[in-house]
Design an enzyme around this catalytic site. Sequence first.
Site, PDB file in Angstrom:
ATOM      1  N   HIS A  31      -1.270 -17.826   6.752  1.00  0.00           N
ATOM      2  CA  HIS A  31      -0.961 -17.197   8.029  1.00  0.00           C
ATOM      3  C   HIS A  31      -0.788 -18.233   9.128  1.00  0.00           C
ATOM      4  CE1 HIS A  31      -2.663 -13.083   6.673  1.00  0.00           C
ATOM      5  NE2 HIS A  31      -1.348 -13.107   6.614  1.00  0.00           N
ATOM      6  N   GLU A  40       5.072 -11.093   3.329  1.00  0.00           N
ATOM      7  CA  GLU A  40       4.333 -11.287   2.077  1.00  0.00           C
ATOM      8  C   GLU A  40       4.970 -12.364   1.207  1.00  0.00           C
ATOM      9  OE1 GLU A  40       1.444 -10.169   1.850  1.00  0.00           O
ATOM     10  OE2 GLU A  40       1.641  -8.814   3.559  1.00  0.00           O
ATOM     11  N   ASP A  85       0.842  -1.195   0.000  1.00  0.00           N
ATOM     12  CA  ASP A  85       0.000   0.000   0.000  1.00  0.00           C
ATOM     13  C   ASP A  85       0.877   1.244   0.000  1.00  0.00           C
ATOM     14  OD1 ASP A  85      -1.899   1.957   0.303  1.00  0.00           O
ATOM     15  OD2 ASP A  85      -2.905   1.021   2.024  1.00  0.00           O
TER      16      ASP A  85
END
Length: 544
Positions: A246, A237, A212
């Site tokens: 996760h 990531e 982002d």
Amino acid sequence: MEIRPFTFPSTIGLSEGATGLNVEKLQEFLQHFGYLRIPSASEEFAAVRTAANPPDANLGNFDEATAKALKDFQQFHGLPVTGTLDEATVAQMSRPRCGFPDIPTHQGVSDFTAQGNRWDKTNLTYGFQEFTSELTQQEVRDAIAAALNLWSQVTPLRFMEVPLASNPDFVIRFVDGDHGDGSPFDGVGRVLAHAFYPPPNGGAIAGDAHFDEGETWTVNIPVPAGGIDLITVAAHEFGHSLGLAHSSDSGALMFPTYAGPHRFLGQDDIDGIRSIYGSGWESLGGVLSSGPDVCSWAPGRLDVFARGTDNALWHIWFDGSWSGWESLGGFLTSDPTAVSWSNGRIDVFARGGDDALWHIWFDGSWSDWESLGGVLSSGPDVCSWAPGRLDVFARGTDNALWHIWFDGSWSGWESLGGLLTSDPTAVSWSNGRIDVFARGGDNALWHIWFDGSWSGWESLGGVLSSGPDVSSWAPGRLDVFARGTDNALWHIWFDGSWSGWESLGGLLTSDPTAVSWSNGRIDVFARGGDNALWHKWFDGDWRP
């Protein structure tokens, strides 16, 4: 049509039976992160959602499915499982995190999850489509390389940057809002980045990682107020890019939320990635208190020596299968070194408690230890270029290279100069030829050789965090190994000219050692982070 980011729930006290917009916000959050399925929701990360198999809920109604989804979220994140949107749960939901969904299990919560897809190769490429304005392009490149290196240290995976036109496996982008993958970013805070599983998941964007651009990215430690550590987020990531979901282990890098710099892999992360790709090394056990050394006196025969926790010399060997460890006594204050100059003959040297050179040998049975004098400020290294010929090198108290040799009787010590900051290493690839390497005062690799007379020292560059070791499998062929500043194994070789350095991964806590017993075969050993002996080998490709 631009896709709207989801919102974060904030209404404390919602529980089963509630209705309205605030329930919708909770359901959108739970849907986005893999805990719930609601009508007309976007289908980004469809493969992940299929694996999660979330329950279906009625939009706007806090029904049984929504209560179950909320409990799954609480359990995954280590919260009290209340089924109510309580204060602790809202606080957890508000933390900055990865945009990739979680995968709760029906049996409770697992730690790492390897979702099933993997890259079918170990040499992977990456390239940049957009950079962030917060950092220079070189800072971004260095951060991405550092993040990927965390994974290459513990696997056989290798990563190389290539131009975007070369169709890299991972495309890295810094983007705002809706950027075309169905999962828009939300600006400052909350969702920081996301990435996509290996093929065939994700189609054309398999493996890609998006960050982002609304965040304030930094590579500085300590992290400035309001900054987000790029290395930490990128390493997380890339775990997804390689096939990990996760983890529910809050100490793992792959835990969903960001809590500041975390530039290391936890054991859960290591177990997870190795369950997919292996370690790139095999463990041979033992508890070493020094680096090992290896020699070979026949094809397929390997003899490895190291100092044990009792400071004695310990020995393990391979002759079709690995033996157990045996003690050969002595009192070592350095790494040992070993060489073989004929079938069944081994000579081992080490620095003793008096800083002198000590020697033990095998010729059908092991001798007693003998002292060869000298005052060593490093461990020794030995090579042999003919039966009964031994050349031993060590650093003296003046930090120069010193040399003693045996050719029927032992010579005195001679100085060969230099400024060493490590144990030296030596190899001979023909009669009367010796090549010696060591780390210099600048932490680079330095080289001196004998071919009738001694050359001067030359620098081969690199930044070493250990002493080097060298092997040779053919006349004029040299392979040098050392630990880098990332604690991985690095390799440089000579075959008419010197190559550049390449990383072979691993997590070394000692100097490495290497030997070659046939053309194109190299075996490398080192002490690992668990103080055990670790091994990898080359026979056309690096294994295991």
